[in-house]
Every structure is written in C-alpha cells, then in structure tokens.
Design a protein around this motif. Structure first.
Motif, PDB file in Angstrom:
ATOM      1  N   ALA A  75      -1.571 -11.480   8.903  1.00  0.00           N
ATOM      2  CA  ALA A  75      -1.784 -10.107   9.353  1.00  0.00           C
ATOM      3  C   ALA A  75      -1.416  -9.897  10.812  1.00  0.00           C
TER       4      ALA A  75
ATOM      5  N   GLN B  72      -0.857  -9.715   3.740  1.00  0.00           N
ATOM      6  CA  GLN B  72      -1.872  -9.347   4.723  1.00  0.00           C
ATOM      7  C   GLN B  72      -1.184  -8.656   5.892  1.00  0.00           C
TER       8      GLN B  72
ATOM      9  N   GLY C  49     -10.270  -5.331   2.896  1.00  0.00           N
ATOM     10  CA  GLY C  49      -9.782  -5.174   4.257  1.00  0.00           C
ATOM     11  C   GLY C  49     -10.639  -4.175   5.008  1.00  0.00           C
TER      12      GLY C  49
ATOM     13  N   THR D 241      -6.825  -7.788   4.827  1.00  0.00           N
ATOM     14  CA  THR D 241      -7.237  -9.093   5.338  1.00  0.00           C
ATOM     15  C   THR D 241      -7.369 -10.152   4.251  1.00  0.00           C
TER      16      THR D 241
END
Length: 738
Positions: free
Chosen positions: A515, A646, A678, A701
């Motif tokens: 991410a 992500q 997330g 996430t």
C-alpha cells in the motif's frame, strides 16, 4: 478471370459447407429414448432456498477412448436434474452451451469483463454433439417434452489465441493448421420453463484428441459451479495404456478407483456444494475442491531417448510445448554465426546503436533497459491477423519494422532474442499465471500453451523481467500487473530446457508491492462561478505502483486491460467527460519502480449546480472515481474476497467560489470507516470564506477479507457510492466560519 477462379473453388466451398452442416446437425437426427421415469422428488436443502435454481443431481462421465493420439476421442456425457425456484433461475439457467466447461474460471479468463458473450467455453476444436435431450416436470406433476431452440455459434478465436499464435503452426497435427481453425459452440435454449419446474437434461458430445492434443494437459475439474449442487459425481474412464495421472486439491479425492481388464475408472462424489464459482474477486482455486488430470497417450512426441541408457522415457508435456514455444531462441543460440550481417539484421543493429548512443559499452544492463523502454514508449504495435490467416505472405522484415518503430505480433519475442544475444546478456524465461484464475505449482502447471512469458535476466538476488508488449502500450523493466505479482511463475533455464537430462519444474515467486507504493493522489482545484453556475477544474494526477501500471495508459493511449473492473477505465474527469478520448502526455514519468507518472488536465461543467435563493447545491455525481465493486452481494458469500492490490487512493477537490459561502452539510458528508477490509474517510472542511475542500481517502489494507466479513467491503463501497450520488450545499454571503 475472378469469376473463373470463384467457379473453380465453388465445389470445395459447397463440400465444406455440406460437411459442416452435417456435422452440426447430426444430433437433431438422434432418436433419443428416456431409459427411466422422471427422477423422484428431492427435498430442497434449506441452505439453498434463496438460490434461483438448484441442481438436485449432476452426473458427469468423461471417457477416453483409444490409446494412440491419432485415433483417440474423448466422450463427455452429463445427466442433470434441476429445480428452478424463481424467474431469475429460468432466465439465467435455461441455456446450455456445449462443449461444457469444468473450469469456467480459466475458460473465461480471456473474455473481456462484462462481455455480452455469456458462454464459458473450453478452447476445443471440431467438437460433435451426439445428442441433447430434455424434459420438464411441471408444478402440477405432469411431465412434458422440453421446447428446445438450438443453434451453432462460430466462436471468435482472436482473443483466445493470444501469445501462442506466433508459433501455432507448430501445434498442427496431420497437416491441420490450428491457427486457422474455427471452433463452434452448440447453444440449447429451453423455452417452456416456468418457476417451480424441474428439468431433466441429458447430453453427450465427442472431442477428437488429435486436433486438441495440447489442451489435455494439466486440466482442472471443479466440483462447484455457479449454482448449488445437492448431489454431484464425476466418472473418469480411460485405458491404462494412456497413462493418465491425477493431482488433487482442497479435498478433491476419488471416492472409488477400480480396473476392469484394461479400463481404469475413477469416481469423484460430493454433496451440498454451494454455487459460488462466479463470486466477485474470489479465488476458488485456493478454497474449493478440484482435481487436475493429464492425458499421456501413446505418442512419439511425448517420449525421448535417454542418453544415459539409450532407452525410451516419457517426456513431460510442458517440456515438449515449451521447446515449441522457444524454438526460435534455440535456433538463434545454436547456429554457428548468430549475428549474420544480412540487411534486416543491420537495420536492427542500427536501431540499437542509435538508441544507446552515449551509453558506455560496459553498462550493458543500462543499454538493454534503454532499448526496452524505447520499445515500450515509442513503438507502434501491429497485430498480424492477416499473416496468420495466410493472407499476408510477405517476409517478416524484422529490420524494416524495427526501423519504422513498429513491433509486429509475430516478432514480439524474436526482437528481444536479437537484442539480448547481441548484448551478450544471459537470460531465461518466466511463464506467468493470472493469480485471479489459478496458482502454478506442482499440483497445477497449466497447459502452458497460452501463458504469457517474459525474459528473465539474472541480477543480484533477483530476476529482472522484460515483457514484450502485446499492444501499443507495455510494461517497463521489472514491471508486472498486479495479477502476476506475488504469485508462483514457472522459471525456465534455457539450457536446461534443451539439455539431454530432463529438468524438473522450478517455480519462483514474483515480487510483491504494498500500500505504501501503490498510490494515487488527485488534487483538483475547481473554480465555481456562482453567477454563471459553472465549474472550471484544474487537476493534478499522480500515479504510483499498480495505479501507474494499470491506469497510466488510460490517460496516454485510452487503453485499459479488458479483464479489469470497468471502473479502471474512468479518468479523474469522468464525471465531466464520460467519453473522453483525448490523450495526454505526462509532465513527468519514471521507468523505474514504482513508476511514478504525473498528469495535468483541465475540464469544466455548466450543469452541476442548482440555485434556491442564496443556497446552492453542487452535484458530486461521480467526482470521486475510486475503484470499487458495485455489484458485490452481501447476502450470499462463500469464498474470501481478494482486492486487486493493497493501496492508498486520495482524491481532493478544492472548490474555490466566486463569492463568500458557508458550508451547510458538513455533517452529512463526513465519514470515517475502519474495518477488516481497509479504511475510508470523507472530510469536508471550509478552509476560508471562499474555499471548501472535500477529501475522499480510500485505503485497502487487507490481502483478503473472510467471507463472513464481506459486509466490511460492502460498507466501504456503499459509502463511496453515496458520496458519488451526493451534493455539496452552500449558502452565499459573508457568514462566520465553523
């Protein structure tokens, strides 16, 4: 003269048409007799009560007839007893497409998402349906014949041949050029079904092995389907000389195994299978039972003479096929003078010299990467349908096309072989598998006939990938789309592939992103003229990681990967220009991970505001095009949900009004959600008397979300959808700020 030529070939055309017509319509002549009464009533399992239809019993039979590849045939037979519980089931489940699919995820993986073509067809040639019969038990208990409409549909194979078109001539059998073959789907539509009816259907078809030999290796058979199955069986029968092998996954083991003389039979059974094979962003191969089979007929192609004892030994199918795929590389590597200075080579060499001018010869890797980036950024791409159809009989002219900055479909890999050999860079190959569809490993290799592959250049502690593009746009060095990331790929060492000693399978996990690297940031200044009720927007779009890989070419070439969620096809100005075909040049870009790319764009609107005295409503429709799954169903979920990757996705609008205003609906806009999927926040703030900011930040996430937590995904998706259907409410005038 043209008329004479036409008359000369007319008998051939007519004979082929008659042959095709007879082949496709023989099943209509079959005098089918039901061998038994309609199946006895079966109580519906309460867990399936909400399903539009339930398959009460499904019996499949797969028989391999013969042992020599030139004469083998495969017979597929199915008997099904189906209960239609509502109108949706009748609408969606009254159609049967043959040949049927036992691996619809893989069979449909190269069909554009959202395609109107609903068939999940195996890639098979010259299938013949022997019979198709159906009857219906109405709600009052009477049994009637099914009213069946049938047709034969010609498949468009262009999207299914993909990377193996360039060597399809090598797959021919008995003089048949497979790249020119057509395949057909038999479509049977039951017309007189009603909610509450039960359908019994029985069909059988024949597949010639010879025309499809390369498609019967490492094939998956899933128990589950799109609809629930209360009872399921699959009977697999073959002659022991065929040497069929099985691999089992996720609890899919044979219920029975027995042999009668030369015939071997495996029977697989299961009960109460949920209908979940089409769940959005699921990966059934990680959770659902399936087995993998390989047919190993008596065929000289699949044997080799061992140099150690001079005896014949089996040659793994994947080695045979990959040798076909990489035969040009082998030719280039082994010929006495790999750099013959012919006219075409000299043009390729000139391209290399000009492109790498100024780079020291010692910096070999930099020179290679520069050449690759040049091809990615500047080369046009030419599909070679005419060549494969036999209409373009000219030579390949690799040098001419390279000089013209054009990469031909037939030359995708050849050009890279030339470049790598000239630079004297050692390389191997890496065959990918879309992780949304399957996972490569010892229990499933795939047929390897159509897997995309890249050149793998060994570097310190890693492999560096160079993927020859197959459209106008491509991937930079070591850049992979998310569906090839963090998943096993088949690693082929070139000399091991051609060595006398047969190499074993070697899988390497590709690199992963996270991410903190997959980021999109969009900052938009929107000047709002309250008198004219217009918006003039200036946007800055920053893409990094997978956002760059998957969406930058949307801005540059209006290109989007057709297998993706359609929302990937929305630029930041989608709400203002849904059909925007303009292309942009990034004001900065990087060909190095994480491939940061930046754009600026301007757009405007004169129809997004409504005035009521001193109050204004500004429509927020589609201003925040986060990529979500709007069709996700919270009510029925059996499998984990896997987000594409992500990520962090931030979209900020700074509304600068022509006069002082006050934000009136901040409380309605503000949102804060954090869960197993997330986090999502909407922040609406008045920055000064004329400026209001709305920031929408969506963070993914999790690697996956458990099925029983699918509501977490739905909640965030719903909040994003609500914002994109909302309004910004302001009041004009000099009023105090919060």
């Amino acid at each position: 003269m043209p008329l004479i030529r036409f008359l000369a070939v007319l008998p051939l055309i007519l004979s082929l048409s008659i042959e095709a017509y007879g082949q496709f319509n023989n099943y209509r002549k079959y005098d089918y007799k039901w061998a038994a009464a309609f199946p006895k009533p079966v109580a519906l399992n309460s867990k399936f009560e909400g399903a539009p239809l339930v398959i009460l019993n499904e019996e499949n039979f797969f028989k391999v007839s013969g042992v020599k590849s030139g004469f083998m045939k495969i017979y597929v037979e199915s008997k099904q007893h189906i209960k239609y519980t509502n109108a949706e089931g009748v609408l969606s489940g009254a159609r049967f497409d043959l040949p049927s699919s036992f691996d619809p995820i893989l069979d449909r993986s190269d069909v554009p998402r959202g395609s109107a073509d609903t068939a999940q067809r195996p890639k098979l040639f010259d299938v013949k349906v022997l019979f198709f019969a159906a009857r219906i038990k109405k709600r009052n208990g009477t049994v009637v014949n099914a009213d069946i409409d049938d047709e034969v549909v010609l498949d468009d194979r262009s999207y299914q041949l993909k990377s193996h078109r360039a060597y399809a001539h090598s797959l021919r059998f008995g003089g048949s050029r497979l790249e020119n073959n057509n395949t057909y789907t038999y479509v049977f539509q039951i017309q007189n079904l009603e909610p509450g009816d039960e359908l019994e259907v029985h069909y059988k078809y024949e597949i010639p092995y010879a025309q499809n030999w390369y498609l019967f290796n490492s094939n998956r058979v899933f128990y589950n389907g799109v609809y629930p199955k209360q009872a399921y069986s699959f009977t697999f029968n073959f002659n022991k000389k065929v040497g069929t092998t099985f691999l089992y996954n996720n609890g899919a083991n044979p219920d029975k195994r027995f042999q009668e003389k030369e015939n071997v039979t495996y029977i697989f059974k299961a009960e109460n299978l949920p209908g979940c094979l089409d769940e959005i962003n699921a990966r059934p191969h990680l959770e659902l039972p399936y087995f993998v089979y390989n047919l190993n007929p008596m065929d000289a192609r699949f044997y080799y003479t061992s140099p150690y004892n001079m005896e014949e030994a089996p040659l793994p199918f994947w080695i045979y096929l990959l040798r076909l795929r990489e035969q040009y590389t082998e030719y280039e590597q082994r010929r006495a003078d790999p750099l013959i200075k012919d006219k075409q080579w000299k043009k390729v060499q000139s391209f290399m010299i000009v492109t790498t001018a100024g780079i020291p010869n010692a910096n070999i890797f930099t020179r290679l990467n520069t050449l690759h980036n040049k091809i990615v950024d500047d080369f046009k791409y030419q599909k070679d349908g005419a060549f494969f159809a036999g209409k373009d009989k000219k030579l390949e002219r690799l040098g001419d096309y390279t000089e013209n900055e054009t990469l031909r479909e037939i030359s995708r890999f050849k050009l890279y072989v030339k470049l790598l050999n000239h630079l004297n860079i050692p390389y191997n190959t890496m065959y990918f598998m879309d992780k949304r569809v399957a996972q490569m490993g010892l229990n499933f290799i795939s047929s390897v006939v159509d897997n995309e592959y890249a050149f793998a250049v060994p570097r310190v502690n890693q492999q560096y990938y160079l993927y020859p593009k197959q459209s106008r746009c491509g991937y930079y060095g070591n850049e992979l789309p998310f569906y090839w990331e963090n998943t096993p790929a088949l690693y082929i060492e070139f000399y091991s592939l051609w060595a006398d000693k047969i190499a074993g399978l070697n899988f390497i996990k590709t690199h992963a992103s996270n991410a903190s690297e997959n980021i999109r940031v969009c900052n938009i200044k929107a000047d709002v003229d309250l008198n004219q009720q217009t918006l003039d927007c200036e946007a800055k779009v920053s893409l990094s990681g997978q956002f760059s890989t998957m969406t930058r070419n949307l801005y540059v070439f209006n290109y989007m990967d057709s297998t993706l969620n359609p929302l990937y096809g929305r630029k930041i100005n989608y709400a203002f220009q849904p059909q925007d075909n303009d292309t942009l040049t990034p004001y900065s870009k990087s060909a190095v991970y994480p491939f940061k790319t930046n754009f600026r764009m301007n757009y405007s609107s004169a129809d997004r505001m409504v005035r009521n005295d001193s109050r204004y409503q500004l429509s927020l429709d589609d201003l925040f095009p986060h990529i979500v799954e709007n069709e996700l169903d919270e009510a029925y979920r059996e499998l984990r949900y896997y987000p594409d990757f992500q990520s962090q996705d931030l979209i900020k609008y700074f509304f600068v009004f022509s006069d002082s205003v006050k934000l009136l609906n901040k409380d309605e806009l503000d949102v804060a959600i954090s869960n197993s999927f997330g986090a999502y926040t909407i922040t609406a703030d008045q920055l000064n008397s004329t400026t209001i900011m709305i920031a929408s930040e969506f963070r993914v996430t999790s690697e996956f979300v458990e099925a029983n937590k699918i509501g977490d995904v739905v909640d965030i998706n719903a909040a994003i959808r609500k914002l994109n259907q909302g309004v910004l409410v302001v009041q004009k005038g000099r009023v105090g700020l919060h």
